[in-house]
Enzyme design. Structure first.
Site, PDB file in Angstrom:
ATOM      1  N   HIS A 177       0.749  -1.111  -0.065  1.00 10.62           N
ATOM      2  CA  HIS A 177      -0.036   0.025   0.031  1.00 10.62           C
ATOM      3  C   HIS A 177       0.903   1.078   0.111  1.00 10.62           C
ATOM      4  O   HIS A 177       1.874   1.271   0.602  1.00 10.62           O
ATOM      5  CB  HIS A 177      -0.841  -0.193   1.187  1.00 10.62           C
ATOM      6  N   CYS A 234      -0.243   1.620  -5.403  1.00  8.41           N
ATOM      7  CA  CYS A 234      -1.051   2.476  -5.999  1.00  8.41           C
ATOM      8  C   CYS A 234      -0.376   3.918  -6.141  1.00  8.41           C
ATOM      9  O   CYS A 234       0.452   4.274  -5.766  1.00  8.41           O
ATOM     10  CB  CYS A 234      -2.134   2.791  -5.167  1.00  8.41           C
TER      11      CYS A 234
END
Length: 190
Positions: free
Chosen positions: A110, A168
């Site tokens: 993440h 991301c």
């Protein structure tokens, strides 16, 4: 009426901030525990002199450490990339190869937890992957940005070994990010 509306908005704001603070704290605790577990796994394997053939990780198991000296990061590697695994650390894409297999290795994390400082990395930076059967060093050669649903970055590179790290993008985006930031690294000296 305005007083009540103001009070309701303040309460909603406090609840949202509290919820996010709890998620951040819980994630940090999970990662700290996973680093401890991975360190234990590595120490035990070193004593046993585990080979690549004997290394058969199970889903959601802490399997090693990813060290990124440039950003002073020591991150747990967990088998799998489901939300539960990524909560603990860097996820190893289950169908991808492992270091030494002479194929593509895929690690994901993440952007707001383990790969928070990913944007600071540049060509030439080093990644060290420590697994129960050995330590492997990779040098970053390039990066690129792709759409979130682009799965073409995951593919066999046999017989050339390639470490692919994904997260991301944009890094500071609020919500579900539309893109993915991809780093390509290769064994040192190749």
């Amino acid at each position: 009426m305005r007083k009540w509306l103001s009070l309701i908005l303040i309460i909603v704001g406090i609840v949202l901030i509290g919820t996010n603070a709890w998620k951040w704290w819980d994630s940090r605790q999970e990662q700290a525990h996973a680093v401890t577990q991975a360190s234990t796994v590595l120490a035990e394997a070193k004593e046993r002199k585990l080979t690549r053939a004997e290394f058969q990780p199970r889903k959601n198991e802490e399997i090693g450490l990813l060290r990124i000296p440039k950003i002073d990061a020591v991150l747990p590697i967990v088998e799998g990339t489901d939300p539960d695994e990524l909560k603990k650390g860097v996820g190893h894409f289950a169908t991808a190869a492992f270091p030494g297999d002479k194929d593509q290795i895929v690690l994901s994390g993440h952007r707001d937890t383990v790969f928070r400082r990913f944007g600071e990395l540049k060509e030439g930076d080093v990644f060290i992957v420590e697994l129960p059967y050995g330590t492997f060093r990779y040098t970053m050669q390039r990066s690129k940005i792709v759409k979130a649903d682009d799965t073409t970055v995951i593919q066999s590179t046999k017989p050339k070994e390639e470490l692919v790290l994904t997260t991301c993008y944009p890094f500071r985006y609020v919500g579900s990010a539309p893109d993915r930031y991809i780093i390509y690294a290769y064994p040192e000296g190749s």
